[in-house]
Design a protein around this motif. Structure first.
Motif, PDB file in Angstrom:
ATOM      1  N   PRO A   9      -5.471  -3.409 -29.453  1.00 51.80           N
ATOM      2  CA  PRO A   9      -6.497  -3.766 -28.467  1.00 51.80           C
ATOM      3  C   PRO A   9      -6.779  -5.259 -28.379  1.00 51.80           C
ATOM      4  CG  PRO A   9      -7.177  -1.838 -29.722  1.00 51.80           C
ATOM      5  CD  PRO A   9      -5.926  -2.343 -30.379  1.00 51.80           C
ATOM      6  N   SER A  10      -6.777  -5.950 -29.508  1.00 51.16           N
ATOM      7  CA  SER A  10      -7.121  -7.376 -29.466  1.00 51.16           C
ATOM      8  C   SER A  10      -6.065  -8.187 -28.728  1.00 51.16           C
ATOM      9  CB  SER A  10      -7.314  -7.915 -30.881  1.00 51.16           C
ATOM     10  OG  SER A  10      -6.159  -7.690 -31.676  1.00 51.16           O
ATOM     11  N   THR A  11      -4.781  -7.852 -28.931  1.00 54.03           N
ATOM     12  CA  THR A  11      -3.742  -8.586 -28.210  1.00 54.03           C
ATOM     13  C   THR A  11      -3.729  -8.199 -26.739  1.00 54.03           C
ATOM     14  OG1 THR A  11      -2.138  -6.933 -28.944  1.00 54.03           O
ATOM     15  CG2 THR A  11      -2.255  -8.961 -30.197  1.00 54.03           C
ATOM     16  N   ASP A  12      -4.000  -6.936 -26.444  1.00 51.72           N
ATOM     17  CA  ASP A  12      -4.097  -6.519 -25.043  1.00 51.72           C
ATOM     18  C   ASP A  12      -5.205  -7.288 -24.334  1.00 51.72           C
ATOM     19  OD1 ASP A  12      -2.128  -4.722 -25.617  1.00 51.72           O
ATOM     20  OD2 ASP A  12      -3.408  -2.950 -25.588  1.00 51.72           O
ATOM     21  N   ALA A  13      -6.383  -7.364 -24.976  1.00 46.11           N
ATOM     22  CA  ALA A  13      -7.523  -8.051 -24.362  1.00 46.11           C
ATOM     23  C   ALA A  13      -7.220  -9.530 -24.150  1.00 46.11           C
ATOM     24  CB  ALA A  13      -8.762  -7.885 -25.237  1.00 46.11           C
ATOM     25  N   THR A  14      -6.580 -10.154 -25.132  1.00 46.29           N
ATOM     26  CA  THR A  14      -6.261 -11.575 -25.025  1.00 46.29           C
ATOM     27  C   THR A  14      -5.338 -11.840 -23.846  1.00 46.29           C
ATOM     28  OG1 THR A  14      -6.539 -11.900 -27.398  1.00 46.29           O
ATOM     29  CG2 THR A  14      -5.218 -13.534 -26.226  1.00 46.29           C
ATOM     30  N   ARG A  15      -4.283 -11.036 -23.722  1.00 46.11           N
ATOM     31  CA  ARG A  15      -3.329 -11.237 -22.634  1.00 46.11           C
ATOM     32  C   ARG A  15      -3.948 -10.925 -21.268  1.00 46.11           C
ATOM     33  NH1 ARG A  15      -0.471 -10.643 -27.180  1.00 46.11           N
ATOM     34  NH2 ARG A  15       1.723 -11.246 -27.270  1.00 46.11           N
ATOM     35  N   LEU A  16      -4.777  -9.891 -21.227  1.00 50.57           N
ATOM     36  CA  LEU A  16      -5.411  -9.519 -19.960  1.00 50.57           C
ATOM     37  C   LEU A  16      -6.325 -10.643 -19.467  1.00 50.57           C
ATOM     38  CD1 LEU A  16      -5.871  -7.349 -17.784  1.00 50.57           C
ATOM     39  CD2 LEU A  16      -7.740  -6.464 -19.201  1.00 50.57           C
ATOM     40  N   VAL A  17      -7.165 -11.158 -20.374  1.00 48.51           N
ATOM     41  CA  VAL A  17      -8.084 -12.223 -19.979  1.00 48.51           C
ATOM     42  C   VAL A  17      -7.309 -13.504 -19.653  1.00 48.51           C
ATOM     43  CG1 VAL A  17      -9.978 -13.683 -20.772  1.00 48.51           C
ATOM     44  CG2 VAL A  17     -10.027 -11.229 -21.225  1.00 48.51           C
TER      45      VAL A  17
END
Length: 215
Positions: free
Chosen positions: A70-78
């Motif tokens: 989740p943390s890498t997904d959130a970083t890339r999405l933002v």
């Protein structure tokens, strides 16, 4: 407000001089690796047994998780929104918690509480600990992986620790827990990277509450 209101033992800044944990910053820049300084900051003492190299290996093992966390997904999405890099990183950090990235802390705490000081029977302590965790209906954090039959990050981490004499009581206990889990659950649940890091933090004498910080 008095100048003494804010205090820290981590660093000291005076005109033309900076100290970190009592060490002159110029000496640290010349002689210290990043892992050495991380250990110094967390422990307050200079690493004497190659802990700095082990810290760096741990950081490398957690450097990225592709699109599987989740943390890498959130970083890339933002980041895709065109915001500055610090904002994207902050978005990922906000996802760090008990359910994501909390396994290192949870495993280290369980191991630390399951092996009292002076207990020499690692196998017996592991059997009792696994039975206790399972009796509460809880999952034993740090073991098993949804993708890997054997987590590829574990062997090199433990090898580096062993080369530096940092794979002793806690690594041995973690391995005994692995054995006890297989016996009591009825299938292999290998030590994963979170469990390995948890054991290695304890080997280095670090507080289990630093688990999320390393992740």
């Amino acid at each position: 407000m008095s100048q003494d209101f804010w205090r820290t033992e981590i660093s000291k800044v005076e005109p033309n001089r900076i100290e970190v944990r009592g060490y002159d910053i110029q000496s640290l820049i010349r002689q210290g690796s990043f892992g050495d300084i991380v250990y110094l900051l967390f422990k307050g003492a200079w690493p004497r047994r190659g802990e700095g190299r082990l810290v760096e290996a741990i950081l490398v093992s957690t450097c990225d998780h592709s699109l599987a966390a989740p943390s890498t997904d959130a970083t890339r999405l933002v980041a895709s929104c065109g915001v500055p890099l610090p904002s994207a990183v902050a978005a990922g950090l906000l996802g760090i918690g008990d359910y994501h990235a909390g396994a290192i802390e949870g495993c280290a705490r369980t191991l630390a509480e399951g092996l009292p000081d002076g207990e020499d029977d690692l196998a017996g302590a592991a059997d009792r600990l696994v039975a206790s965790v399972r009796g509460k209906g809880e999952r034993f954090l740090g073991y098993g992986h949804p993708l890997h039959q054997e987590d590829p990050r574990v062997p090199p981490l433990l090898e580096i620790a062993e080369e530096r004499g940092l794979a002793n009581r806690w690594v041995g206990f973690a391995r005994q827990v692995e054995r006890a889990l297989e016996q009591q659950v009825g299938r292999p649940l290998p030590l994963n990277v979170d469990g390995a890091i948890a054991a290695l933090l304890l080997e280095m004498g670090m507080d289990w509450r630093l688990g999320k910080a390393f992740f």
